[in-house]
Design a protein around this motif. Structure first.
Motif, PDB file in Angstrom:
ATOM      1  N   ILE A   1       0.863  -1.177   0.000  1.00 36.63           N
ATOM      2  CA  ILE A   1       0.000   0.000   0.000  1.00 36.63           C
ATOM      3  C   ILE A   1       0.895   1.221   0.000  1.00 36.63           C
ATOM      4  CG2 ILE A   1      -1.730   1.317   1.282  1.00 36.63           C
ATOM      5  CD1 ILE A   1      -2.636  -1.346   2.530  1.00 36.63           C
ATOM      6  N   GLY A   2       0.558   2.186  -0.842  1.00 38.00           N
ATOM      7  CA  GLY A   2       1.317   3.426  -0.902  1.00 38.00           C
ATOM      8  C   GLY A   2       0.422   4.635  -0.700  1.00 38.00           C
ATOM      9  N   LEU A   3       0.911   5.606   0.074  1.00 40.21           N
ATOM     10  CA  LEU A   3       0.243   6.894   0.210  1.00 40.21           C
ATOM     11  C   LEU A   3       0.995   7.882  -0.664  1.00 40.21           C
ATOM     12  CD1 LEU A   3      -0.376   7.069   4.058  1.00 40.21           C
ATOM     13  CD2 LEU A   3      -1.964   6.369   2.255  1.00 40.21           C
ATOM     14  N   LYS A   4       0.262   8.793  -1.330  1.00 37.43           N
ATOM     15  CA  LYS A   4       0.919   9.670  -2.293  1.00 37.43           C
ATOM     16  C   LYS A   4       0.299  11.046  -2.318  1.00 37.43           C
ATOM     17  CE  LYS A   4       0.119   6.986  -5.790  1.00 37.43           C
ATOM     18  NZ  LYS A   4       0.098   6.479  -7.149  1.00 37.43           N
ATOM     19  N   THR A   5       1.061  11.982  -2.887  1.00 39.56           N
ATOM     20  CA  THR A   5       0.551  13.317  -3.155  1.00 39.56           C
ATOM     21  C   THR A   5       1.186  13.817  -4.448  1.00 39.56           C
ATOM     22  OG1 THR A   5       0.089  15.482  -2.197  1.00 39.56           O
ATOM     23  CG2 THR A   5       2.287  14.570  -1.782  1.00 39.56           C
ATOM     24  N   ASN A   6       0.396  14.556  -5.227  1.00 36.70           N
ATOM     25  CA  ASN A   6       0.812  15.047  -6.537  1.00 36.70           C
ATOM     26  C   ASN A   6       1.376  16.466  -6.399  1.00 36.70           C
ATOM     27  OD1 ASN A   6       0.994  16.009  -9.173  1.00 36.70           O
ATOM     28  ND2 ASN A   6      -0.929  15.077  -9.822  1.00 36.70           N
ATOM     29  N   ALA A   7       2.674  16.622  -6.626  1.00 31.06           N
ATOM     30  CA  ALA A   7       3.337  17.922  -6.481  1.00 31.06           C
ATOM     31  C   ALA A   7       2.817  18.932  -7.505  1.00 31.06           C
ATOM     32  CB  ALA A   7       4.844  17.765  -6.620  1.00 31.06           C
ATOM     33  N   LEU A   8       2.464  18.497  -8.703  1.00 37.32           N
ATOM     34  CA  LEU A   8       1.944  19.423  -9.706  1.00 37.32           C
ATOM     35  C   LEU A   8       0.583  19.983  -9.288  1.00 37.32           C
ATOM     36  CD1 LEU A   8       2.889  17.597 -13.031  1.00 37.32           C
ATOM     37  CD2 LEU A   8       4.132  19.387 -11.799  1.00 37.32           C
ATOM     38  N   TYR A   9      -0.200  19.175  -8.614  1.00 41.80           N
ATOM     39  CA  TYR A   9      -1.493  19.628  -8.117  1.00 41.80           C
ATOM     40  C   TYR A   9      -1.308  20.653  -6.995  1.00 41.80           C
ATOM     41  CZ  TYR A   9      -6.526  18.586  -8.124  1.00 41.80           C
ATOM     42  OH  TYR A   9      -7.879  18.638  -8.252  1.00 41.80           O
ATOM     43  N   TRP A  10      -0.308  20.432  -6.140  1.00 42.18           N
ATOM     44  CA  TRP A  10       0.009  21.409  -5.091  1.00 42.18           C
ATOM     45  C   TRP A  10       0.407  22.740  -5.722  1.00 42.18           C
ATOM     46  CZ3 TRP A  10      -0.851  21.400   0.011  1.00 42.18           C
ATOM     47  CH2 TRP A  10      -1.118  20.180   0.633  1.00 42.18           C
TER      48      TRP A  10
ATOM     49  N   LYS B   1     -24.802  25.480 -19.780  1.00 43.03           N
ATOM     50  CA  LYS B   1     -24.195  24.806 -20.923  1.00 43.03           C
ATOM     51  C   LYS B   1     -23.716  23.423 -20.515  1.00 43.03           C
ATOM     52  CE  LYS B   1     -20.764  25.343 -24.536  1.00 43.03           C
ATOM     53  NZ  LYS B   1     -19.695  26.121 -25.119  1.00 43.03           N
ATOM     54  N   SER B   2     -23.746  22.501 -21.453  1.00 44.97           N
ATOM     55  CA  SER B   2     -23.083  21.213 -21.273  1.00 44.97           C
ATOM     56  C   SER B   2     -22.074  21.083 -22.402  1.00 44.97           C
ATOM     57  CB  SER B   2     -24.086  20.054 -21.297  1.00 44.97           C
ATOM     58  OG  SER B   2     -24.705  19.971 -22.551  1.00 44.97           O
ATOM     59  N   SER B   3     -20.980  20.421 -22.126  1.00 45.20           N
ATOM     60  CA  SER B   3     -19.966  20.264 -23.163  1.00 45.20           C
ATOM     61  C   SER B   3     -19.246  18.939 -23.006  1.00 45.20           C
ATOM     62  CB  SER B   3     -18.969  21.431 -23.129  1.00 45.20           C
ATOM     63  OG  SER B   3     -18.256  21.443 -21.928  1.00 45.20           O
ATOM     64  N   ASN B   4     -18.667  18.507 -24.097  1.00 43.10           N
ATOM     65  CA  ASN B   4     -17.878  17.289 -24.147  1.00 43.10           C
ATOM     66  C   ASN B   4     -16.428  17.681 -24.362  1.00 43.10           C
ATOM     67  OD1 ASN B   4     -20.107  15.289 -24.153  1.00 43.10           O
ATOM     68  ND2 ASN B   4     -20.651  16.383 -26.013  1.00 43.10           N
ATOM     69  N   TYR B   5     -15.582  17.179 -23.501  1.00 44.55           N
ATOM     70  CA  TYR B   5     -14.171  17.520 -23.554  1.00 44.55           C
ATOM     71  C   TYR B   5     -13.362  16.261 -23.846  1.00 44.55           C
ATOM     72  CZ  TYR B   5      -9.495  18.184 -21.646  1.00 44.55           C
ATOM     73  OH  TYR B   5      -8.141  18.188 -21.482  1.00 44.55           O
ATOM     74  N   PHE B   6     -12.495  16.323 -24.851  1.00 47.77           N
ATOM     75  CA  PHE B   6     -11.537  15.261 -25.153  1.00 47.77           C
ATOM     76  C   PHE B   6     -10.141  15.857 -25.064  1.00 47.77           C
ATOM     77  CE2 PHE B   6     -15.388  14.029 -27.355  1.00 47.77           C
ATOM     78  CZ  PHE B   6     -15.489  12.680 -27.069  1.00 47.77           C
ATOM     79  N   GLY B   7      -9.268  15.223 -24.303  1.00 45.72           N
ATOM     80  CA  GLY B   7      -7.914  15.738 -24.167  1.00 45.72           C
ATOM     81  C   GLY B   7      -7.262  15.228 -22.904  1.00 45.72           C
ATOM     82  N   PRO B   8      -6.264  15.949 -22.389  1.00 48.43           N
ATOM     83  CA  PRO B   8      -5.603  15.525 -21.149  1.00 48.43           C
ATOM     84  C   PRO B   8      -6.604  15.489 -19.995  1.00 48.43           C
ATOM     85  CG  PRO B   8      -4.327  17.232 -22.257  1.00 48.43           C
ATOM     86  CD  PRO B   8      -5.640  17.145 -22.958  1.00 48.43           C
ATOM     87  N   THR B   9      -6.619  14.414 -19.247  1.00 48.49           N
ATOM     88  CA  THR B   9      -7.521  14.272 -18.100  1.00 48.49           C
ATOM     89  C   THR B   9      -6.758  14.142 -16.788  1.00 48.49           C
ATOM     90  OG1 THR B   9      -7.658  11.908 -18.625  1.00 48.49           O
ATOM     91  CG2 THR B   9      -9.488  13.306 -19.344  1.00 48.49           C
ATOM     92  N   LYS B  10      -5.463  13.945 -16.856  1.00 40.79           N
ATOM     93  CA  LYS B  10      -4.655  13.893 -15.639  1.00 40.79           C
ATOM     94  C   LYS B  10      -3.192  14.079 -15.994  1.00 40.79           C
ATOM     95  CE  LYS B  10      -3.761  10.038 -13.560  1.00 40.79           C
ATOM     96  NZ  LYS B  10      -3.812   8.790 -12.822  1.00 40.79           N
ATOM     97  N   VAL B  11      -2.455  14.651 -15.049  1.00 40.91           N
ATOM     98  CA  VAL B  11      -1.013  14.769 -15.165  1.00 40.91           C
ATOM     99  C   VAL B  11      -0.479  14.796 -13.735  1.00 40.91           C
ATOM    100  CG1 VAL B  11      -1.024  17.299 -15.313  1.00 40.91           C
ATOM    101  CG2 VAL B  11       0.901  16.019 -16.228  1.00 40.91           C
ATOM    102  N   GLY B  12       0.620  14.114 -13.520  1.00 39.95           N
ATOM    103  CA  GLY B  12       1.105  14.052 -12.154  1.00 39.95           C
ATOM    104  C   GLY B  12       2.597  13.842 -12.041  1.00 39.95           C
TER     105      GLY B  12
END
Length: 195
Positions: free
Chosen positions: A28-37, A176-187
């Protein structure tokens, strides 16, 4: 957020967690995303091994801050991901399938055009999103307990939101509603292995 959609999303996340805890759980690993910070968003995640080459990752972030001058990127997001590791879990290359959802209240911030269009900093948008995608990542072992991970994901998000004048009391300009295609995560995450 639509209460029924919200309940279904939470049910999917809880189901994945139950599946993970009933499986093979040697690490088990605990983590945090520095880019999100870097976006002033506190975040935390947990990843559990469910086999020699499989893990389930659950993470979330919450940004409640006002940036001043009617600027804000308030939001919360929850994400789950099933990962397949090419070698052993928590080491080397992996591929994943992820689902995500959350709510946002964003205004006065210049975002990339592919999210809300070229006028993103002139208005405030408040709503929710749900989506899914695929990802690739790599994890480096730094010590017996610490690792670093880089990952990127692409996919689809469905968004529903209301558009307002920039301030919190601004006029409602429509929905409005919209559909988005593209990057959904980066970490770029730091992981502490607890088991």
């Amino acid at each position: 957020m639509n209460p029924i959609l919200h309940k279904k999303f939470i049910l999917v996340l809880v189901s994945l967690l139950c599946f993970a805890t009933n499986g093979y759980s040697q690490k088990i690993g605990l983590k945090t995303n520095a880019l999100y910070w870097a976006t002033t968003t506190p975040n935390i995640g947990a990843e559990m091994a469910i086999g020699r080459k499989w893990t389930v990752d659950l993470s979330g972030g919450y940004n409640p801050w006002e940036l001043g001058n009617n600027k804000k990127i308030k939001h919360w997001v929850a994400q789950s991901e099933l990962r397949y590791w090419l070698c052993d879990v928590f080491e080397g290359h992996f591929f994943g399938v992820h689902a995500q959802g959350g709510e946002f209240n964003i205004g006065g911030v210049n975002l990339p055009n592919f999210i809300f269009g070229s006028d993103s900093e002139n208005y405030r948008r408040q709503g929710y999103f749900v989506g899914a995608g695929i990802s690739y990542g790599y994890q480096w072992i730094l010590s017996p307990r610490w690792s670093m991970e880089a990952n990127i994901g692409f996919g689809y998000n469905y968004m529903e939101y209301d558009k307002f004048e920039p301030c919190d009391c601004g006029d409602h300009l429509g929905s409005k509603s919209s559909n988005y295609f593209g990057p959904t995560k980066v970490g770029l995450s730091f992981i502490y292995l607890i088991k």
